[in-house]
Structures are given as structure tokens and as C-alpha cells.
Design a protein around this motif. Structure first.
Motif, PDB file in Angstrom:
ATOM      1  N   THR A  67       0.847  -1.217  -0.095  1.00  0.00           N
ATOM      2  CA  THR A  67      -0.080   0.120   0.023  1.00  0.00           C
ATOM      3  C   THR A  67       0.969   1.374   0.156  1.00  0.00           C
ATOM      4  O   THR A  67       0.649   2.164  -0.831  1.00  0.00           O
ATOM      5  CB  THR A  67      -0.888   0.026   1.138  1.00  0.00           C
ATOM      6  OG1 THR A  67      -1.683  -1.258   1.246  1.00  0.00           O
ATOM      7  CG2 THR A  67      -1.902   1.167   1.173  1.00  0.00           C
ATOM      8  N   ARG A  68       1.850   1.399   0.843  1.00  0.00           N
ATOM      9  CA  ARG A  68       2.810   2.540   0.805  1.00  0.00           C
ATOM     10  C   ARG A  68       3.323   2.762  -0.755  1.00  0.00           C
ATOM     11  O   ARG A  68       3.593   3.767  -0.811  1.00  0.00           O
ATOM     12  CB  ARG A  68       3.843   2.240   1.783  1.00  0.00           C
ATOM     13  CG  ARG A  68       3.336   2.312   3.365  1.00  0.00           C
ATOM     14  CD  ARG A  68       4.379   2.409   4.308  1.00  0.00           C
ATOM     15  NE  ARG A  68       5.211   1.146   4.412  1.00  0.00           N
ATOM     16  CZ  ARG A  68       5.246   0.242   4.942  1.00  0.00           C
ATOM     17  NH1 ARG A  68       4.175   0.147   6.078  1.00  0.00           N
ATOM     18  NH2 ARG A  68       6.051  -0.761   5.035  1.00  0.00           N
ATOM     19  N   ALA A  69       3.905   1.602  -1.242  1.00  0.00           N
ATOM     20  CA  ALA A  69       4.449   1.620  -2.469  1.00  0.00           C
ATOM     21  C   ALA A  69       3.820   2.489  -3.476  1.00  0.00           C
ATOM     22  O   ALA A  69       3.893   3.183  -4.245  1.00  0.00           O
ATOM     23  CB  ALA A  69       4.838   0.368  -2.978  1.00  0.00           C
ATOM     24  N   VAL A  70       2.380   2.047  -3.388  1.00  0.00           N
ATOM     25  CA  VAL A  70       1.332   2.529  -4.366  1.00  0.00           C
ATOM     26  C   VAL A  70       1.019   3.950  -4.079  1.00  0.00           C
ATOM     27  O   VAL A  70       1.116   5.038  -5.058  1.00  0.00           O
ATOM     28  CB  VAL A  70       0.059   1.710  -4.297  1.00  0.00           C
ATOM     29  CG1 VAL A  70      -1.119   2.482  -5.191  1.00  0.00           C
ATOM     30  CG2 VAL A  70       0.408   0.376  -4.958  1.00  0.00           C
ATOM     31  N   PHE A  71       0.857   4.243  -2.644  1.00  0.00           N
ATOM     32  CA  PHE A  71       0.593   5.647  -2.404  1.00  0.00           C
ATOM     33  C   PHE A  71       1.591   6.430  -2.601  1.00  0.00           C
ATOM     34  O   PHE A  71       1.418   7.807  -3.056  1.00  0.00           O
ATOM     35  CB  PHE A  71       0.044   5.636  -0.963  1.00  0.00           C
ATOM     36  CG  PHE A  71      -1.413   5.146  -0.573  1.00  0.00           C
ATOM     37  CD1 PHE A  71      -2.164   4.317  -1.645  1.00  0.00           C
ATOM     38  CD2 PHE A  71      -1.890   5.079   0.661  1.00  0.00           C
ATOM     39  CE1 PHE A  71      -3.211   3.803  -1.389  1.00  0.00           C
ATOM     40  CE2 PHE A  71      -3.059   4.551   0.892  1.00  0.00           C
ATOM     41  CZ  PHE A  71      -3.837   3.986   0.031  1.00  0.00           C
ATOM     42  N   ALA A  72       2.898   6.217  -2.387  1.00  0.00           N
ATOM     43  CA  ALA A  72       4.039   7.046  -2.545  1.00  0.00           C
ATOM     44  C   ALA A  72       4.008   7.581  -4.053  1.00  0.00           C
ATOM     45  O   ALA A  72       4.473   8.517  -4.319  1.00  0.00           O
ATOM     46  CB  ALA A  72       5.428   6.335  -2.165  1.00  0.00           C
ATOM     47  N   ALA A  73       3.478   6.491  -4.926  1.00  0.00           N
ATOM     48  CA  ALA A  73       3.841   6.833  -6.392  1.00  0.00           C
ATOM     49  C   ALA A  73       2.599   7.963  -6.658  1.00  0.00           C
ATOM     50  O   ALA A  73       2.992   8.818  -7.289  1.00  0.00           O
ATOM     51  CB  ALA A  73       3.597   5.739  -7.329  1.00  0.00           C
ATOM     52  N   LEU A  74       1.372   7.733  -6.247  1.00  0.00           N
ATOM     53  CA  LEU A  74       0.455   8.691  -6.243  1.00  0.00           C
ATOM     54  C   LEU A  74       0.635  10.022  -5.827  1.00  0.00           C
ATOM     55  O   LEU A  74       0.516  10.973  -6.327  1.00  0.00           O
ATOM     56  CB  LEU A  74      -0.627   8.026  -5.704  1.00  0.00           C
ATOM     57  CG  LEU A  74      -1.470   6.882  -6.307  1.00  0.00           C
ATOM     58  CD1 LEU A  74      -2.627   6.130  -5.490  1.00  0.00           C
ATOM     59  CD2 LEU A  74      -1.828   7.139  -7.782  1.00  0.00           C
ATOM     60  N   ASP A  75       1.223  10.179  -4.587  1.00  0.00           N
ATOM     61  CA  ASP A  75       1.635  11.213  -4.018  1.00  0.00           C
ATOM     62  C   ASP A  75       2.872  11.975  -4.538  1.00  0.00           C
ATOM     63  O   ASP A  75       2.804  13.254  -4.443  1.00  0.00           O
ATOM     64  CB  ASP A  75       2.102  10.988  -2.499  1.00  0.00           C
ATOM     65  CG  ASP A  75       0.998  10.354  -1.550  1.00  0.00           C
ATOM     66  OD1 ASP A  75      -0.073  10.733  -2.112  1.00  0.00           O
ATOM     67  OD2 ASP A  75       1.217   9.805  -0.487  1.00  0.00           O
ATOM     68  N   ASP A  76       3.567  11.227  -5.356  1.00  0.00           N
ATOM     69  CA  ASP A  76       4.671  11.881  -6.021  1.00  0.00           C
ATOM     70  C   ASP A  76       4.124  12.474  -7.354  1.00  0.00           C
ATOM     71  O   ASP A  76       4.963  12.768  -8.187  1.00  0.00           O
ATOM     72  CB  ASP A  76       5.949  10.922  -6.421  1.00  0.00           C
ATOM     73  CG  ASP A  76       6.763  10.678  -4.977  1.00  0.00           C
ATOM     74  OD1 ASP A  76       6.483  11.556  -4.074  1.00  0.00           O
ATOM     75  OD2 ASP A  76       7.400   9.708  -4.893  1.00  0.00           O
ATOM     76  N   GLY A  77       2.930  12.221  -7.626  1.00  0.00           N
ATOM     77  CA  GLY A  77       2.169  12.641  -9.020  1.00  0.00           C
ATOM     78  C   GLY A  77       2.060  11.775 -10.149  1.00  0.00           C
ATOM     79  O   GLY A  77       1.703  12.114 -11.171  1.00  0.00           O
ATOM     80  N   ALA A  78       2.201  10.564  -9.815  1.00  0.00           N
ATOM     81  CA  ALA A  78       1.850   9.585 -11.094  1.00  0.00           C
ATOM     82  C   ALA A  78       0.440   9.434 -11.233  1.00  0.00           C
ATOM     83  O   ALA A  78      -0.446   9.492 -10.010  1.00  0.00           O
ATOM     84  CB  ALA A  78       2.583   8.084 -10.507  1.00  0.00           C
ATOM     85  N   ALA A  79      -0.195   9.345 -12.350  1.00  0.00           N
ATOM     86  CA  ALA A  79      -1.470   9.390 -12.498  1.00  0.00           C
ATOM     87  C   ALA A  79      -1.952   7.914 -12.272  1.00  0.00           C
ATOM     88  O   ALA A  79      -1.330   6.906 -11.967  1.00  0.00           O
ATOM     89  CB  ALA A  79      -1.724   9.452 -14.254  1.00  0.00           C
ATOM     90  N   THR A  80      -3.305   8.031 -11.805  1.00  0.00           N
ATOM     91  CA  THR A  80      -4.021   6.718 -11.261  1.00  0.00           C
ATOM     92  C   THR A  80      -3.977   5.783 -12.155  1.00  0.00           C
ATOM     93  O   THR A  80      -3.715   4.661 -11.764  1.00  0.00           O
ATOM     94  CB  THR A  80      -5.447   7.243 -10.670  1.00  0.00           C
ATOM     95  OG1 THR A  80      -5.235   8.206  -9.594  1.00  0.00           O
ATOM     96  CG2 THR A  80      -6.153   5.851 -10.167  1.00  0.00           C
ATOM     97  N   GLU A  81      -4.382   6.042 -13.321  1.00  0.00           N
ATOM     98  CA  GLU A  81      -4.488   5.123 -14.599  1.00  0.00           C
ATOM     99  C   GLU A  81      -2.930   4.600 -14.687  1.00  0.00           C
ATOM    100  O   GLU A  81      -3.073   3.406 -14.967  1.00  0.00           O
ATOM    101  CB  GLU A  81      -4.991   5.619 -15.703  1.00  0.00           C
ATOM    102  CG  GLU A  81      -5.096   4.593 -16.922  1.00  0.00           C
ATOM    103  CD  GLU A  81      -5.878   5.326 -18.104  1.00  0.00           C
ATOM    104  OE1 GLU A  81      -5.351   5.245 -19.351  1.00  0.00           O
ATOM    105  OE2 GLU A  81      -6.603   5.945 -17.706  1.00  0.00           O
ATOM    106  N   HIS A  82      -2.042   5.088 -14.785  1.00  0.00           N
ATOM    107  CA  HIS A  82      -0.546   4.751 -14.863  1.00  0.00           C
ATOM    108  C   HIS A  82      -0.218   3.801 -13.837  1.00  0.00           C
ATOM    109  O   HIS A  82       0.410   2.647 -13.875  1.00  0.00           O
ATOM    110  CB  HIS A  82       0.415   5.618 -15.242  1.00  0.00           C
ATOM    111  CG  HIS A  82       0.375   6.563 -16.279  1.00  0.00           C
ATOM    112  ND1 HIS A  82       0.956   7.829 -16.522  1.00  0.00           N
ATOM    113  CD2 HIS A  82      -0.549   6.408 -17.228  1.00  0.00           C
ATOM    114  CE1 HIS A  82       0.496   8.203 -17.688  1.00  0.00           C
ATOM    115  NE2 HIS A  82      -0.342   7.342 -18.270  1.00  0.00           N
ATOM    116  N   VAL A  83      -0.787   4.101 -12.441  1.00  0.00           N
ATOM    117  CA  VAL A  83      -0.368   3.271 -11.270  1.00  0.00           C
ATOM    118  C   VAL A  83      -1.089   1.892 -11.303  1.00  0.00           C
ATOM    119  O   VAL A  83      -0.716   0.762 -11.415  1.00  0.00           O
ATOM    120  CB  VAL A  83      -0.765   3.933 -10.185  1.00  0.00           C
ATOM    121  CG1 VAL A  83      -0.640   2.994  -8.755  1.00  0.00           C
ATOM    122  CG2 VAL A  83       0.387   5.104  -9.923  1.00  0.00           C
TER     123      VAL A  83
END
Length: 372
Positions: free
Chosen positions: A36-52
């Protein structure tokens, strides 16, 4: 392309690659909080939800399947990784909620009757939500009569139907024709329909997409509604079924599995020392062969059967079981089904494909077939 755009794209890929590595490490260890932390970190750093969803979670899930097939991941660990991904996707809905539905049409997303691999459908549902669709996600294994009743009540613009296993294609065909008969178009996707969508076309689906992003693009352009009316007969789409071989093989499925297992014990004396659990796993393997044989008969597609046998051979050899052990099972089925010419031709092509691959050296692996 400008230098700024190139740098941004490079930064995005680096961010996603870092997230993939962290998520893989987490799911490999069965560590849901770390995933969960790995995914949330990517979102918080600006990655688009669809890309994640697609370049991180879906990509890691694909690697999970590859590692299982290579014998480097147990079934239990594969199931655990899938469960972690499902819960992470659910958590994303609160961490990065989808925007309110826009003008895009309502879409029902469901898995074919008997299809339990729901993660690809779930990924599509989340991509569609973030593109402004109203999504009704029904999950795994939706029996066709219940699906039709639900669609009568909800009247979506489109049904998106998912199936990973080609053995579910007959059920998919039933669902496609029944849904179209009530005036709702059907988009299909998943490995069951072929990498090129050939089974989607064969079964008369309104559209096919190779992945969630392509499916969202298709739905964004819209699909015309079919004219409501009586459902087509199966033989209208698949006239080869007039020979009744598919029906007769499926009707005799239990006896075919039983007789093949008995014949194998006569042909392979080592099987007589199998434990009850080993014998049960062997019966399950035979049942899978029969199911794929039946699916190939239904679709009249040799590749469906031969590709499955070659894949099974690779999986067996990853577990230090020679793929040539499949041939005695096919030989026994050939004797049992001697009165079915189309079935005999399929079995002959399967045996030929296995003989061709047996010239390759065994693939080393960590576990035996009966430790799966």
C-alpha cells in the motif's frame, strides 16, 4: 518532442519503475502495508492513477503469474499477491478518489460465468471510473441468468465482459448473445478471447480490446446498441457444432477423466505408488486437458488446444516433470474418443506439437509436479 516533455516522460517512467520494484518486493514478502505504501507513494509523487493501475499493479500481477508458471512462486503465494493487489486497489479509491461521473455512459463490468480471475475486470472498472464513466462492477463468476436480470434493472449503455480462461468461452458465448438480445452491446476482453481477439469475433461480440486502456478508449468512442430480439442460436455463429462432438465430449467428461487416469496407471507403472493427493492432482491435470480439448472443439481452433499443451509442458518441466508425460494421457483419450473425427484430429495435432517441443532440453526448476 520538446526537451521538457522528454524529461517529464522520463521522470514518470522512473517513478513508475521505482513503484513496480517496491510493489514486487512487498507482494513477494506478503507485506500488504508495504504494498500500500509503495502505491500511495507513487500517487503522492504525481503518478497518474491510471498509470499506477496499469503500469504498476497490473505489471506486477503479470510478473506474479510468470513467476508461478516458472515454479518460483507457490500457488498460495500467487493467491496472496492477487489478494493484496485487490485490497490495494480498494484503498486507492479513498486515497485518490475518482472524479464525479461525467457525460460518459454507464458501463457494467462483469466476469463470465465460471471465471474467478476478477482482477483484470477490476482494473478496467477503476480505469473507467477515472475516465468519467458510471461503473457497476459485478466481480467474478456472474451466472448469465442473474446477469440478464441485473441488466434489465439497470439498463447500462454497455456490458464489459471479462474472461481469462478459454474454457469459459462457451459460457461467454451464451452471455454475449443473451445480452445483445436485450439491446445492450458487449465489449469483451481478457486472455480467453485470444491475443488478437479472434474468439471475440467468432462469438459475435460487438467489440474487443486487448487491455484495459484500449477498452476504455473503445468505450469512450461509444458502441451502437444492437436491435433487441431473440437470441441467436449457437449454430448460427458456430455451424461446426452441428456434429455434436463438443456436446458429447462434455457429456462424457467425468468418464473420460476417469478412464484416462486408469489408462495412465497401466501405461506408467510408477503411478501405482502415488499417494491419494498425487492421484487427485493428476486427475485435475487430466480434467484441464479435457476442458481445453472441449473449448477447442467449441471454437474449432486447433491453436487453443496446442498452445495450452505447450504451456502445460513448460509448467511441468519447470517443476522437473518431462512434458512427454502428457502424451500417454492424449493417447488414452484418443482410444476413448475413437468415434469422433474432429476430436481425433485435435488430439493428433496436440501430440504432434508435444513431440516437436520434446526436442528441447528440460527446463530446470525447484519443485516436482506433485509439489504444486
Amino acid at each position: 518532442m520538446s526537451e521538457t516533455t522528454t524529461t517529464s516522460a522520463t521522470d514518470d517512467e522512473t517513478l513508475l519503475a521505482r513503484a513496480r520494484a517496491a510493489l514486487w518486493q512487498a507482494v513477494s514478502a506478503g507485506d500488504e502495508p508495504a504494498a500500500t505504501r509503495a502505491v500511495f507513494a507513487a500517487l503522492d509523487d504525481g503518478a497518474a492513477t491510471e498509470h499506477v493501475l496499469l503500469e504498476v499493479i497490473a505489471a506486477v500481477q503479470n510478473r506474479v503469474g510468470e513467476e508461478w508458471a516458472a515454479g518460483r512462486l507457490t500457488v498460495a503465494r500467487e493467491h496472496a499477491a492477487t489478494a493484496i493487489h485487490e485490497r490495494v486497489i480498494a484503498a486507492m479509491a479513498h486515497h485518490a478518489p475518482a472524479p464525479p461521473p461525467g457525460s460518459a455512459g454507464a458501463v457494467t463490468v462483469a466476469c463470465v460465468d465460471g471465471e474467478w480471475h476478477a482482477l483484470p475486470a477490476r482494473l478496467l472498472a477503476e480505469v473507467l471510473r477515472h475516465r468519467g464513466h458510471r461503473v457497476d462492477f459485478l466481480g467474478a463468476h456472474v451466472p448469465t441468468p442473474h446477469l440478464i436480470a441485473h441488466l434489465h434493472q439497470t439498463a447500462p449503455a454497455v456490458l464489459a465482459l471479462s474472461s481469462s480462461l478459454p474454457t469459459r468461452l462457451p459460457a461467454a458465448h451464451t452471455a454475449i448473445t443473451a445480452v445483445q438480445a436485450i439491446g445492450i452491446p458487449v465489449l469483451v476482453g481478457g486472455a480467453a478471447f485470444g491475443a488478437d481477439g479472434r474468439h471475440a469475433r467468432l462469438l459475435g461480440a460487438d467489440a474487443w480490446a486487448p487491455d484495459a486502456r484500449a477498452a476504455a478508449d473503445v468505450l469512450g468512442r461509444g458502441l451502437p446498441r444492437p436491435s433487441p430480439g431473440a437470441a441467436r442460436l449457437t449454430v448460427d455463429d458456430l455451424p461446426h457444432l452441428g456434429d455434436q462432438e463438443y456436446t458429447l465430449v462434455m457429456r462424457d467428461r467425468r468418464g473420460l477423466v476417469r478412464d484416462t487416469l486408469t489408462a495412465l496407471e497401466e501405461r506408467l507403472p510408477a503411478m501405482r505408488a502415488y499417494t491419494g493427493a498425487q492421484r487427485e492432482r493428476t486427475a485435475e491435470d487430466i480434467a484441464h486437458i479435457v476442458d481445453f480439448l472441449a473449448a477447442a472443439l467449441y471454437t474449432d481452433d486447433d491453436r487453443l488446444f496446442t498452445d495450452f499443451l505447450l504451456w502445460t509442458g513448460d509448467v511441468l518441466e519447470a517443476r522437473r516433470v518431462p512434458a512427454r508425460y502428457l502424451d500417454p494421457a492424449l493417447a488414452a483419450m484418443t482410444e476413448h474418443l475413437k468415434d469422433f473425427p474432429r476430436t481425433l484430429a485435435l488430439l493428433a495435432r496436440g501430440r504432434a506439437a508435444l513431440r516437436a517441443r520434446d526436442t528441447r532440453p528440460p527446463v530446470p526448476g525447484p519443485a516436482s509436479h506433485h509439489e504444486r
